[in-house]
Scaffold this motif. Structure first.
Motif, PDB file in Angstrom:
ATOM      1  N   PHE A 163       0.834  -1.201   0.000  1.00 55.26           N
ATOM      2  CA  PHE A 163       0.000   0.000   0.000  1.00 55.26           C
ATOM      3  C   PHE A 163       0.870   1.254   0.000  1.00 55.26           C
ATOM      4  N   VAL A 164       1.912   1.264   0.817  1.00 52.65           N
ATOM      5  CA  VAL A 164       2.817   2.426   0.893  1.00 52.65           C
ATOM      6  C   VAL A 164       3.497   2.663  -0.457  1.00 52.65           C
ATOM      7  N   ILE A 165       3.938   1.582  -1.100  1.00 56.92           N
ATOM      8  CA  ILE A 165       4.587   1.710  -2.414  1.00 56.92           C
ATOM      9  C   ILE A 165       3.623   2.294  -3.438  1.00 56.92           C
ATOM     10  N   LEU A 166       2.374   1.815  -3.448  1.00 55.65           N
ATOM     11  CA  LEU A 166       1.392   2.314  -4.409  1.00 55.65           C
ATOM     12  C   LEU A 166       1.033   3.774  -4.139  1.00 55.65           C
ATOM     13  N   VAL A 167       0.974   4.171  -2.866  1.00 59.00           N
ATOM     14  CA  VAL A 167       0.722   5.578  -2.534  1.00 59.00           C
ATOM     15  C   VAL A 167       1.877   6.439  -3.037  1.00 59.00           C
ATOM     16  N   TYR A 168       3.100   5.955  -2.846  1.00 62.99           N
ATOM     17  CA  TYR A 168       4.285   6.678  -3.342  1.00 62.99           C
ATOM     18  C   TYR A 168       4.229   6.835  -4.865  1.00 62.99           C
ATOM     19  N   ILE A 169       3.917   5.751  -5.548  1.00 61.55           N
ATOM     20  CA  ILE A 169       3.810   5.803  -7.014  1.00 61.55           C
ATOM     21  C   ILE A 169       2.697   6.766  -7.424  1.00 61.55           C
ATOM     22  N   GLY A 170       1.582   6.740  -6.690  1.00 65.55           N
ATOM     23  CA  GLY A 170       0.460   7.616  -7.004  1.00 65.55           C
ATOM     24  C   GLY A 170       0.801   9.088  -6.875  1.00 65.55           C
ATOM     25  N   PHE A 171       1.683   9.425  -5.929  1.00 64.57           N
ATOM     26  CA  PHE A 171       2.057  10.830  -5.710  1.00 64.57           C
ATOM     27  C   PHE A 171       3.135  11.309  -6.678  1.00 64.57           C
ATOM     28  N   TYR A 172       4.132  10.459  -6.897  1.00 65.64           N
ATOM     29  CA  TYR A 172       5.306  10.910  -7.637  1.00 65.64           C
ATOM     30  C   TYR A 172       5.401  10.367  -9.064  1.00 65.64           C
ATOM     31  N   HIS A 173       4.682   9.313  -9.377  1.00 67.89           N
ATOM     32  CA  HIS A 173       4.697   8.752 -10.734  1.00 67.89           C
ATOM     33  C   HIS A 173       3.297   8.260 -11.076  1.00 67.89           C
ATOM     34  N   LYS A 174       2.359   9.190 -10.992  1.00 68.42           N
ATOM     35  CA  LYS A 174       0.948   8.822 -11.139  1.00 68.42           C
ATOM     36  C   LYS A 174       0.614   8.301 -12.531  1.00 68.42           C
ATOM     37  N   GLU A 175       1.498   8.561 -13.516  1.00 68.38           N
ATOM     38  CA  GLU A 175       1.233   8.049 -14.861  1.00 68.38           C
ATOM     39  C   GLU A 175       1.293   6.511 -14.898  1.00 68.38           C
ATOM     40  N   LEU A 176       1.958   5.924 -13.898  1.00 67.83           N
ATOM     41  CA  LEU A 176       2.056   4.465 -13.839  1.00 67.83           C
ATOM     42  C   LEU A 176       0.843   3.832 -13.167  1.00 67.83           C
ATOM     43  N   LEU A 177       0.113   4.634 -12.393  1.00 71.46           N
ATOM     44  CA  LEU A 177      -0.973   4.087 -11.583  1.00 71.46           C
ATOM     45  C   LEU A 177      -2.320   4.510 -12.164  1.00 71.46           C
ATOM     46  N   ASN A 178      -3.046   3.543 -12.698  1.00 69.05           N
ATOM     47  CA  ASN A 178      -4.370   3.806 -13.265  1.00 69.05           C
ATOM     48  C   ASN A 178      -5.393   2.999 -12.478  1.00 69.05           C
ATOM     49  N   ILE A 179      -5.972   3.627 -11.459  1.00 72.23           N
ATOM     50  CA  ILE A 179      -6.893   2.923 -10.563  1.00 72.23           C
ATOM     51  C   ILE A 179      -8.135   2.427 -11.300  1.00 72.23           C
ATOM     52  N   LYS A 180      -8.663   3.262 -12.180  1.00 74.75           N
ATOM     53  CA  LYS A 180      -9.886   2.874 -12.893  1.00 74.75           C
ATOM     54  C   LYS A 180      -9.663   1.635 -13.744  1.00 74.75           C
TER      55      LYS A 180
END
Length: 354
Positions: A163-180
């Motif tokens: 969860f912490v890793i995904l939050v970090y990715i969401g803040f600093y590399h959000k282009e990698l994280l597509n929740i939808k």
């Protein structure tokens, strides 16, 4: 065996109904179980009938997903074999290893995202199963007493770290994280293939660059381009059994089209009431039937199958025939009249000889 096949058909029918919603159902249910039920335990709240009903539904959902998963590994005759089961498991293990290498080669943040997703899903799956076993023990008055309590700390660390890793990715590399996309809340329109445009070759030789390039030029869909590229770069070993080609192709799609939702043995009835199960369906859009026997009767049989799929699939997307273990000239000679007739009827159909 007939009763077992009927059971598998039933689980697959429910699984098909939940298509595109399973990840959302799983995550929300797991969140309720892992977070809210733990809060109730800390507050020493007794279980209510609603808790028990919810856990029972969650348990049935997990069971149905599992049985639909293994039930989809049957052959064309509807038979389930341990050999195919073990082959699928080996494929998933190899896929996990190769996806790890693939993300690592793309850069450290890609790899970090892959690691975060794995740790999060492993942790939430494990913790929800731990709590599920506790409720099963309670409901069965101790008859079912499987316990994973000694691993609970390890599962919690995995969940929190992921969860912490995904939050970090969401803040600093959000282009990698597509929740939808991860939850299946939105479908990428670019992944839907409509009417496949062809020049004159209805049966495409994937080893012929001219065939491949002309097909790509006529079709603008980037997803279809990726789909064709996977087939043109696929060099399978020669197998005796058709299902082995199916497993090998699934591996290629999962590795090179990672955002695709791959369905197996989607069951629907034809006009005569018989169940038909195509070999694979991508994104509930591309229906795939595979053939790998150079036998005269097989060419006649596949035409009947394709007729049913064209009628049942309607306008959802193309019907694709993938031919293995047969040379291009033989396939073209035997199938060109049929494909010419179908294309003249404006049917959305194409064949690839791999």
């Amino acid at each position: 065996m007939k009763a077992l096949n009927s059971f598998f058909d039933f689980t697959i029918k429910i699984d098909n109904y939940l298509y595109g919603k399973k990840m959302t159902i799983f995550l929300l249910s797991s969140f309720i179980i892992v977070v809210l039920f733990n809060i109730f335990d800390i507050l020493k709240k007794n279980s209510s009938p609603y808790d028990i009903i919810f856990m029972l539904l969650y348990f049935l959902f997990i069971l149905n997903t599992f049985f639909a998963w293994i039930g989809s590994w049957r052959n064309d005759e509807g038979n389930w074999t341990l050999q195919r089961f073990s082959s699928q498991i080996r494929m998933y293990l190899k896929l996990f290893k190769d996806l790890q290498i693939q993300h690592k080669n793309r850069g450290k943040f890609e790899y970090l995202y892959f690691l975060g997703v794995f740790l999060f899903f492993f942790g939430i799956c494990a913790k929800s199963i731990v709590l599920l076993t506790k409720y099963l023990a309670y409901l069965s008055s101790g008859i079912i007493s499987i316990s994973f309590d000694k691993y609970i700390t390890f599962f919690s660390i995995s969940l929190i770290l992921g969860f912490v890793i995904l939050v970090y990715i969401g803040f600093y590399h959000k282009e990698l994280l597509n929740i939808k996309k991860l939850l299946g809340w939105s479908k990428d329109k670019n992944s839907l293939v409509k009417q496949v445009k062809l020049d004159h070759d209805y049966i495409v030789d994937t080893k012929n660059p001219v065939h491949v390039e002309s097909l790509i030029k006529l079709n603008r869909s980037s997803y279809f381009h990726d789909f064709v590229n996977v087939l043109s770069n696929w060099k399978p070993r020669q197998y005796d059994e058709e299902w082995r080609y199916q497993v090998a192709l699934e591996y290629q799609f999962r590795l090179h089209l990672p955002d695709s939702q791959i369905g197996h043995q989607k069951s629907f009835n034809n006009m005569e009431g018989f169940k038909k199960r195509p070999d694979m369906i991508l994104n509930d859009n591309i229906l795939i039937e595979m053939k790998a026997r150079n036998v005269g009767s097989e060419f006649d049989r596949v035409q009947g199958q394709l007729n049913n799929y064209l009628r049942l699939w309607n306008e959802k997307g193309p019907v694709v025939l993938i031919i293995n273990n047969v040379d291009y000239e033989t396939a073209k000679k035997r199938l060109t009249p049929y494909f010419l007739e179908q294309r003249q009827l404006n049917k959305n159909i194409i064949a690839f000889v791999v």
